[in-house]
Design an enzyme around this catalytic site. Structure first.
Site, PDB file in Angstrom:
ATOM      1  N   CYS A  32      89.099  77.645  17.425  1.00  0.00           N
ATOM      2  CA  CYS A  32      88.053  78.371  16.211  1.00  0.00           C
ATOM      3  C   CYS A  32      87.295  79.576  16.992  1.00  0.00           C
ATOM      4  CB  CYS A  32      87.197  77.252  15.739  1.00  0.00           C
ATOM      5  SG  CYS A  32      86.078  76.311  16.945  1.00  0.00           S
ATOM      6  N   HIS A 311      81.710  74.021  16.875  1.00  0.00           N
ATOM      7  CA  HIS A 311      82.704  74.725  16.122  1.00  0.00           C
ATOM      8  C   HIS A 311      82.140  76.041  15.932  1.00  0.00           C
ATOM      9  CE1 HIS A 311      85.699  75.024  13.263  1.00  0.00           C
ATOM     10  NE2 HIS A 311      85.020  75.217  12.116  1.00  0.00           N
TER      11      HIS A 311
END
Length: 369
Positions: A32, A311
């Site tokens: 990510c 994330h």
């Protein structure tokens, strides 16, 4: 992303920008950090256009070895030439090349998006400089070639000081800082210029990008054991030092230093401080003192309470619409939602989605490359 894609198309309706593509990127196990930065770069339109042009000029060199530049150009071309308006693309070739190139990104551990951006831009510059150098040598050894280098034909010659090559990566992202040191005895000012592709700013609780930039350029006094050696006085003297922006870049990338090493803990800690970043930014700490105006077009957001897990997602402004990219998923968001990523005014908050890397484009016509 079939359903989500059609949902996005429905949300935009007849306002879907002509020729634009909104594609999510598949996650290959903790990639990510890479996806969020790639989306921000894709929606950096002048950079995207240069990359697509590069691909169009070099696609016939099939025998040439893959590098990060060819893989990135291939990925952007793939997105840009999709028949569908929305969907998901797997940036497999790019991620494989990245891992092959740099062992730092090989593990499945949580990586730092800013380190990746920094590595990528510097790597692209290196590749373009090498190609320009090779093209120059080729044209010098054979008859004048039709092959033109990316930028002025004046690379660094061995032992001869020439202006460094200016690639299109530099034209988009490079700015120049000037480090001014004033001797408090003789008042002589020594200035040293240094180039930058992004600015890393220290942050404070309940602050703004403007105040962080002011702190970045604030005057620091050098005294006691930090005295400055003044060439004119030929001795160590007390001095004042400050950093100003001599040449603002076309694309201003600001990295907020949210990860701080805490000595007592012996580890890094994430600073969830609330730092307001405006959609329109006036850059006032420049040498000319003329305000340079910028418009925010992308934000890489770190989600999570600590530096070693979490994330990354990105917010992107495209054709006056704000979009939220989370790996494979893409959705429309309201501009007012951008402020939910400023950070937390309290130390412990349930909101862990914080703006980490900001991308601003200059509004000045004189700054267009």
């Amino acid at each position: 992303m079939g359903a989500a894609g059609s949902k996005l198309e429905k949300a935009l309706g007849d306002q879907f920008p002509e020729g634009e593509r909104y594609f999510g990127l598949e996650n290959f196990g903790n990639t990510c950090y890479c996806n969020s930065v790639l989306q921000a770069l894709y929606f950096c339109v002048p950079f995207r256009e240069q990359l697509l042009e590069y691909y169009a000029c070099h696609k016939n060199g099939a025998d040439a070895e893959d590098n990060l530049l060819t893989c990135l150009a291939d990925l952007f071309t793939q997105i840009n030439s999709q028949k569908k308006k929305t969907g998901v693309i797997a940036p497999k070739r790019f991620v494989q090349r990245l891992k092959k190139q740099n062992e730092l990104f090989r593990s499945y551990m949580h990586q730092d998006a800013h380190e990746f951006l920094n590595f990528l831009l510097n790597e692209l510059v290196d590749i373009l400089e090498k190609e320009a150098q090779a093209a120059k040598s080729e044209s010098e050894t054979s008859s004048p070639s039709e092959k033109t280098a990316n930028g002025p034909k004046n690379p660094q010659a061995n032992g001869v000081k020439k202006d460094p090559l200016v690639t299109w990566v530099h034209k988009n992202f490079q700015g120049i800082l000037t480090n001014e040191t004033r001797c408090l005895r003789c008042e002589t000012v020594t200035a040293r210029d240094e180039a930058f592709l992004d600015l890393s700013l220290d942050i404070e609780q309940n602050s703004s990008i403007t105040s962080c930039l002011k702190n970045f350029s604030s005057t620091e006094t050098l005294n006691a054991e930090d005295k400055f050696f003044c060439d004119k006085c030929c001795s160590l003297q007390e001095a004042q030092k400050r950093m100003k922006i001599k040449k603002p870049p076309h694309i201003l990338v600001i990295h907020l230093k949210r990860f701080k090493y805490i000595e007592q803990l012996g580890r890094y800690k994430k600073l969830s401080y609330r730092v307001v970043f405006p959609v329109e930014l006036k850059l006032s700490n420049t040498v000319e003192d003329a305000d340079s105006e910028y418009s925010l077009f992308a934000v890489v957001v770190h989600v999570g309470s600590g530096p070693n897990h979490g994330h990354y997602v990105s917010l992107v402004k495209s054709h006056n619409h704000w979009l939220f990219f989370d790996d494979e998923n893409v959705e429309m968001i309201d501009e007012s939602a951008v402020q939910t990523f400023f950070g937390s005014a309290q130390e412990y908050s349930s909101n862990t989605d914080h703006g980490y890397i900001l991308f601003y484009e200059s509004l000045g016509a004189n700054n267009k490359s």
